[in-house]
Design an enzyme around this catalytic site. Structure first.
Site, PDB file in Angstrom:
ATOM      1  N   GLY A  45       0.812  -1.205   0.000  1.00 52.45           N
ATOM      2  CA  GLY A  45       0.000   0.000   0.000  1.00 52.45           C
ATOM      3  C   GLY A  45       0.842   1.249   0.000  1.00 52.45           C
TER       4      GLY A  45
ATOM      5  N   GLY B  37      -0.971 -10.983   4.891  1.00 52.95           N
ATOM      6  CA  GLY B  37       0.106 -11.385   5.796  1.00 52.95           C
ATOM      7  C   GLY B  37       0.218 -10.523   7.031  1.00 52.95           C
TER       8      GLY B  37
ATOM      9  CG  ASN C  13      -7.760  -5.789  -1.090  1.00 49.25           C
ATOM     10  OD1 ASN C  13      -8.470  -5.850  -2.081  1.00 49.25           O
ATOM     11  ND2 ASN C  13      -7.048  -4.721  -0.791  1.00 49.25           N
TER      12      ASN C  13
ATOM     13  CD  GLU D 236       2.832 -10.043   3.028  1.00 47.50           C
ATOM     14  OE1 GLU D 236       2.655 -11.178   3.511  1.00 47.50           O
ATOM     15  OE2 GLU D 236       1.920  -9.219   2.889  1.00 47.50           O
TER      16      GLU D 236
END
Length: 501
Positions: free
Chosen positions: A269, A386, A382, A292
Site C-alpha cells: 500500500g 500477511g 481484500n 513478504e
C-alpha cells in the site's frame, strides 16, 4: 532461444488452449502469483474462453482457485468475468472478483498467508487437481528457475495431481540465483526448527522441483507482470512516516533496538511504502528487511545503500520500479532473496528475528482492536493477507491509516471495530496523521484515552470521549473494557443509513 532445455519436458510443449483443455469443471486449481507478480499469463485466459463457451452452451464450468495472494487481470479478472470461480483462497484484490465475493457468488476463504500452504498439506482444502505455475526457465535436469514471486508455488507443485508450466521469456534469465526454496517443512509431529537466524541466510535450494511425470503441458509465453502505480505520498502519509521514524529514534535511544534497527516488514500500500521513503532521509544505516513484498520504497532504500538486503516472497513494484529492477537486475543479486511465503511469513522466524512490522488498516477502535479487511463489517475489501503473520509475532508492530475516509464521512477511529482481524492484545502502536498512540503496557481504559487524544480526528474526538465517559458511568461494576452495547456499532449503522458516521 527456448527456455525449456529439459528434453523430457520440452516434448510436452503445448498451446495455452491445449493446456487449458486439461482443466475440468469442478477442479481445484493452484496458481502462481503474489501481488501481481509471477502469475501465469496465458493459460487462465484460455481457460476463461473455455468457460465462456460452456456458458453459451448452457453448461456450468467453474473451478476453485488457490493462489499465493492477489494475481492479475489475466487470472482473477478473466475468470471472474466469465463467472468461472466457485471458491477462492487465500487473498484477492481484483475488484470484479471482490464484487462477486460480496454478492455471495464466490466462496472466499480469507486466510493468513503463512497458513495456506500448511493447511493444504493438512488436507483442509481437499485435493489439488491442477497447478499452473509460471517460471523463468526449465533446466536440463528438470529443475525450475522461479520467476518474480514464489508464494505457494512449491506446495502447489508438490500437492497437485497435474502440473502445467508457463515458461515466460519476459522474465530476466538473470533471476536464477535470487531464490531460496526451503524443502525442510513437515507436518506434525515431524516438524523440526527452521534454522534461520538472519534475513539473508540461505536454508534451501535456488530452484523449484517438480515430478516430471505430473507435468502435462509446458506453455511458452512472453508477457509482463501486472504493475500498480503507487499513489504519490501526500501530506498525511508523510506525517505518519515522520511520526514512525521519530518513534524508532526513541526506541534506539532507550536501548530497545540497535542503531541499525531490526528487520523491517512493510505491508502493501501507499502509506506503508511512504514510511520506507521516510527512512531514506533518516540517520539509520545498515538496515535489513524480512518481509513478504518488495515495493518501491524498499528498492529506493537498496539503491541508496541504506538497506543492505531484503528477504521477501514477491515483488510488488510500480511500472517505474519494475523497469528500474529489470534494467539493473544483476546489481540486486545477493541483496534480494525470494522465499516461499510459508517461510517469508513464518511466525517462528518473525519472532526470532525481532521484526518491526508496519501495516495499513481500515479502522481501529478505542481499545486497539484493528480491522484490516472488511468495510462496514460485512463487505470484504481484500483480506487479512500477511498482516496477522507479522503483527502477532513482531517485536514491534505499527498500524497506520488516515484518521478520516470518504471525505470525512467516516472516522477510522471508532468505538468498536465492525470486524476484528488483530485483537487489542496484538496491537502495539497506532498512527494516523493526527498522532501516534503507543499502547504497550496500558490497560484498556488507558489505551482508549491515548487513542482518542492522539489518533482520532478532531471532528470525532469529542464524540469518542463522550462515548467512553458514558460507558464508564453506565456499569460501575464493569469498567475494565466499558462499552455501550446498543451504541458500540451505531456509528457504522448511521453511515449505512445516512451516509455519514
Amino acid at each position: 532461444m527456448s527456455r525449456i532445455s529439459c528434453p523430457v519436458l520440452a516434448r510436452r510443449t503445448a498451446s495455452a488452449a491445449e493446456a487449458a483443455a486439461l482443466v475440468r469443471p469442478g477442479d481445484s486449481v493452484g496458481i502462481s502469483g503474489f501481488t501481481g507478480a509471477g502469475f501465469p499469463k496465458a493459460v487462465p485466459v484460455a481457460l476463461a474462453d473455455r468457460m465462456q463457451a460452456a456458458r453459451a452452451r448452457g453448461e456450468d464450468f467453474q473451478i476453485g482457485l488457490w493462489s499465493g495472494a492477489s494475481t492479475g487481470p489475466a487470472v482473477d479478472g478473466a475468470l471472474a468475468g466469465v463467472h468461472g470461480l466457485s471458491k477462492r483462497l487465500p487473498y484477492n484484490s481484483d475488484p470484479d472478483l471482490r464484487r462477486l465475493i460480496n454478492a455471495g457468488e464466490v466462496d472466499y476463504v480469507d486466510a493468513h498467508l503463512s497458513h495456506a500452504a500448511q493447511q493444504a498439506w493438512f488436507g483442509f482444502y481437499g485435493d489439488l487437481d491442477v497447478a499452473i505455475i509460471e517460471v523463468a526457465a526449465v533446466l536440463p535436469n528438470g529443475l525450475l528457475v522461479p520467476g518474480t514471486s514464489l508464494g505457494n508455488n512449491k506446495t502447489w507443485l508438490e500437492r497437485a495431481h497435474k502440473v502445467v508450466l508457463e515458461v515466460n521469456s519476459w522474465l530476466p534469465r538473470d533471476l536464477e540465483g535470487f531464490h531460496d526454496v526451503y524443502y525442510g517443512a513437515a507436518v506434525p509431529p515431524h516438524r523440526i526448527p527452521i534454522q534461520l537466524t538472519h534475513p539473508m541466510q540461505r536454508i534451501g535450494d535456488p530452484y523449484l522441483r517438480v515430478d516430471p511425470s505430473k507435468v502435462v503441458a509446458v506453455v511458452e509465453t512472453h508477457a509482463p507482470d501486472r504493475n500498480s502505480p503507487l499513489d504519490e505520498p501526500d501530506d498525511n502519509s508523510r506525517a505518519m512516516a515522520a511520526l514512525l521514524v521519530d518513534f524508532l529514534r526513541h526506541e534506539v535511544a532507550a536501548g530497545r533496538m540497535p542503531p541499525g534497527l531490526l528487520p523491517l516488514q512493510s505491508g502493501v500500500g501507499s502509506t506503508p511504502n511512504a514510511v520506507m521513503e521516510g527512512l531514506l532521509t533518516a540517520e539509520f544505516e545498515g538496515l535489513t528487511s524480512f518481509t513478504e513484498v518488495i515495493q518501491d520504497g524498499l528498492l529506493d532504500l537498496l539503491d541508496a545503500g541504506k538497506l543492505t538486503s531484503v528477504s521477501a516472497t514477491s515483488f510488488g513494484l510500480s511500472p517505474a520500479g519494475q523497469q528500474r529492477f529489470l534494467d539493473n537486475v544483476g546489481s540486486y543479486k545477493g541483496r534480494v532473496l525470494l522465499r516461499s511465503q510459508d517461510i517469508s511469513n513464518h511466525p517462528e522466524l518473525v519472532r526470532r528475528l525481532g521484526v518491526i512490522a508496519i501495516n495499513g488498516m481500515i479502522e481501529a477502535d478505542i481499545y486497539g482492536n484493528v480491522n484490516s479487511s472488511h468495510v462496514m463489517g460485512s463487505a470484504i475489501m481484500n483480506g487479512v493477507g500477511g498482516s496477522g503473520d507479522f503483527a502477532r509475532n513482531a517485536y514491534l508492530n505499527f498500524f497506520v491509516s488516515d484518521s478520516l475516509a470518504k471525505g470525512g464521512a467516516i472516522s477510522s477511529i471508532v468505538p468498536m471495530v465492525s470486524h476484528v482481524d488483530h485483537t487489542e492484545h496484538d496491537v502495539h502502536v497506532l498512527i494516523t496523521e493526527q498522532g501516534l498512540a503507543d499502547l504497550r503496557g496500558l490497560s484498556p481504559t488507558d489505551r482508549a484515552d491515548r487513542v482518542i487524544a492522539h489518533c482520532a480526528h478532531p471532528d470525532y474526538r469529542d464524540r469518542l470521549r463522550d462515548y467512553v465517559d458514558r460507558a464508564r458511568a453506565a456499569r460501575p461494576e464493569a469498567r475494565h473494557t466499558p462499552h455501550l452495547l446498543d451504541e458500540a456499532l451505531g456509528w457504522h449503522a448511521a453511515y449505512l443509513r445516512e451516509g455519514r458516521m
